[in-house]
Enzyme design. Sequence first.
Site, PDB file in Angstrom:
ATOM      1  N   ARG A  46       0.847  -1.209   0.000  1.00  0.00           N
ATOM      2  CA  ARG A  46       0.000   0.000   0.000  1.00  0.00           C
ATOM      3  C   ARG A  46       0.878   1.253   0.000  1.00  0.00           C
ATOM      4  O   ARG A  46       0.602   2.241  -0.671  1.00  0.00           O
ATOM      5  CB  ARG A  46      -0.966   0.015   1.198  1.00  0.00           C
ATOM      6  CG  ARG A  46      -1.631   1.382   1.399  1.00  0.00           C
ATOM      7  CD  ARG A  46      -2.958   1.330   2.159  1.00  0.00           C
ATOM      8  NE  ARG A  46      -2.904   0.529   3.369  1.00  0.00           N
ATOM      9  CZ  ARG A  46      -2.332   0.934   4.513  1.00  0.00           C
ATOM     10  NH1 ARG A  46      -1.771   2.117   4.610  1.00  0.00           N
ATOM     11  NH2 ARG A  46      -2.327   0.133   5.566  1.00  0.00           N
ATOM     12  N   TYR A  98     -15.836  16.748 -15.996  1.00  0.00           N
ATOM     13  CA  TYR A  98     -16.243  15.344 -15.881  1.00  0.00           C
ATOM     14  C   TYR A  98     -17.333  15.204 -14.801  1.00  0.00           C
ATOM     15  O   TYR A  98     -17.203  15.754 -13.706  1.00  0.00           O
ATOM     16  CB  TYR A  98     -15.003  14.520 -15.509  1.00  0.00           C
ATOM     17  CG  TYR A  98     -15.267  13.055 -15.361  1.00  0.00           C
ATOM     18  CD1 TYR A  98     -15.625  12.285 -16.458  1.00  0.00           C
ATOM     19  CD2 TYR A  98     -15.161  12.436 -14.132  1.00  0.00           C
ATOM     20  CE1 TYR A  98     -15.879  10.939 -16.324  1.00  0.00           C
ATOM     21  CE2 TYR A  98     -15.409  11.077 -13.985  1.00  0.00           C
ATOM     22  CZ  TYR A  98     -15.778  10.340 -15.094  1.00  0.00           C
ATOM     23  OH  TYR A  98     -16.032   9.014 -14.950  1.00  0.00           O
ATOM     24  N   ASP A 170      -7.128  18.628 -15.135  1.00  0.00           N
ATOM     25  CA  ASP A 170      -7.403  17.242 -15.503  1.00  0.00           C
ATOM     26  C   ASP A 170      -7.025  17.109 -16.980  1.00  0.00           C
ATOM     27  O   ASP A 170      -7.701  17.662 -17.854  1.00  0.00           O
ATOM     28  CB  ASP A 170      -8.893  16.944 -15.266  1.00  0.00           C
ATOM     29  CG  ASP A 170      -9.273  15.505 -15.611  1.00  0.00           C
ATOM     30  OD1 ASP A 170      -8.578  14.882 -16.447  1.00  0.00           O
ATOM     31  OD2 ASP A 170     -10.273  15.010 -15.066  1.00  0.00           O
ATOM     32  N   LYS A 195      -8.027   5.922 -19.543  1.00  0.00           N
ATOM     33  CA  LYS A 195      -8.352   6.397 -20.887  1.00  0.00           C
ATOM     34  C   LYS A 195      -7.121   6.255 -21.792  1.00  0.00           C
ATOM     35  O   LYS A 195      -6.686   5.149 -22.025  1.00  0.00           O
ATOM     36  CB  LYS A 195      -8.881   7.823 -20.777  1.00  0.00           C
ATOM     37  CG  LYS A 195      -9.933   8.014 -19.661  1.00  0.00           C
ATOM     38  CD  LYS A 195     -11.233   7.286 -19.901  1.00  0.00           C
ATOM     39  CE  LYS A 195     -12.161   7.269 -18.698  1.00  0.00           C
ATOM     40  NZ  LYS A 195     -12.467   8.545 -18.061  1.00  0.00           N
TER      41      LYS A 195
HETATM   42  C1  LIG Z   1     -12.942   9.011 -16.837  1.00  0.00           C
HETATM   43  C2  LIG Z   1     -12.526  10.347 -16.357  1.00  0.00           C
HETATM   44  C3  LIG Z   1     -12.277  10.594 -15.005  1.00  0.00           C
HETATM   45  C4  LIG Z   1     -12.486   9.541 -13.943  1.00  0.00           C
HETATM   46  O1  LIG Z   1     -11.649   8.470 -14.126  1.00  0.00           O
HETATM   47  P1  LIG Z   1     -11.988   6.937 -13.645  1.00  0.00           P
HETATM   48  O2  LIG Z   1     -10.750   6.241 -14.048  1.00  0.00           O
HETATM   49  O3  LIG Z   1     -13.205   6.529 -14.384  1.00  0.00           O
HETATM   50  O4  LIG Z   1     -12.209   6.995 -12.186  1.00  0.00           O
HETATM   51  C5  LIG Z   1     -11.850  11.853 -14.652  1.00  0.00           C
HETATM   52  N1  LIG Z   1     -11.698  12.840 -15.559  1.00  0.00           N
HETATM   53  C6  LIG Z   1     -11.949  12.645 -16.869  1.00  0.00           C
HETATM   54  C7  LIG Z   1     -11.770  13.771 -17.830  1.00  0.00           C
HETATM   55  C8  LIG Z   1     -12.375  11.391 -17.315  1.00  0.00           C
HETATM   56  O5  LIG Z   1     -12.640  11.216 -18.612  1.00  0.00           O
END
Ligand SMILES: *Cc1c(COP(=O)(O)O)cnc(C)c1O
Length: 380
Positions: A46, A98, A170, A195
């Site tokens: 962890r 998001y 982000d 992603k």
């Molecule tokens: C998918 C996404 C998230 C969240 O990510 P997870 O891996 O699904 O928890 C945050 N910001 C953006 C822009 C995203 O596309």
Amino acid sequence: MHFETLAIHDGQAPDPQTGSVTVPVYQTSTFGRDSLDERSEFFYSRIGNPTRKALEESLALLENGKYGLAFGSGVAATMAALQVLKPGDHIVAGNDIYGGSYRIFEQLLRPWGVTTSYTDNESMESYEACITPATKLIWIETPSNPLLQLCDIRALASLAKERGILLAVDNTFASPYFQRPLELGADIVVHSTTKYLGGHSDVIGGAVITSETAIHTAIKNYQGAAGAVPGPWDCWLILRGLKTLKIRMKEHEATAMHLAKMLEGHPAVEQVFYPGLASHPQHELAKTQMSGFGGMVTFSLKGGLPAVKKLLATIKLFVLADSLGGVESLISSPAKMTLWALSQAERDRRKCTDNLVRLSVGLENAEDLEADLLNALGTP
Ligand SMILES: *Cc1c(COP(=O)(O)O)cnc(C)c1O
């Protein structure tokens, strides 16, 4: 060294024990100690694991930051980045963020006394107008989801610095191959590595990258204390994805541009949102802060929701699914899928209309994807 060289080599030197050219999956919860007097770098997974460490170093290098931290999901990374705040603090966020980040701000942070104001993504003045003496963080997504609006990272970074506020970006949609916010003055970068970074729709993960030691120390402490860490296999999958990020992003972009241009000229289409098109209101800004425009394309249909439903029922290659950034093309209705949990008023505020369609353009042949879309759009 260049991006793709770093992606393949840095943080990923051959295993010193065996020479294995890929970082081994250290599938272990704990590590034996030599004696009570020594605590080696790794003692409990962890807190730290060698596979995770390789990923964290690699992510930091690709964002041109000093420190990287990996998390079990993008929202876990978002929650971790927000640990720079305390009760009473205020966030200014873009309104087209998001849905899961919005949920964190409203459902998790607000009851703990951290409030958020949302503002027009495209206007610096509206960000400035939302700042109060309690504002400690500006949170942006650029390009945004699903409207692919841009914020001027350099301008917001200098505004934030002037006011003693942190800027978090982000960077999931652009990926560090096309945009590196830390180089433009941001303090914190967050990713859903689920992603483009993972890139194959086979793993959930997140990351926080910064060059500021105090921020890193606080978030690392939170990572160990709250424990939303990724397992070693998931880290390994994301490391594998990083190595091909450049060639994937270039191909995603080339095909996205091709489809965006086709859609722009199609009689069934009302509007196309893609920062690479000259018609995008912030195309000039895109050219100054991004080195490419990404693989996401959003468009609206003249025929409203019925036309969207017809398109989704007819399309074949594009899979109807949430998420984005994988090798396979995905299609979604933002109003009915990713943002369905929001109230109608909230969707209206975000201009998330029912006639929107979002594409995550994959790595299939561009002409095959074009033919599939043309067939599904039909003749109006
Ligand atoms: C998918 C996404 C998230 C969240 O990510 P997870 O891996 O699904 O928890 C945050 N910001 C953006 C822009 C995203 O596309």
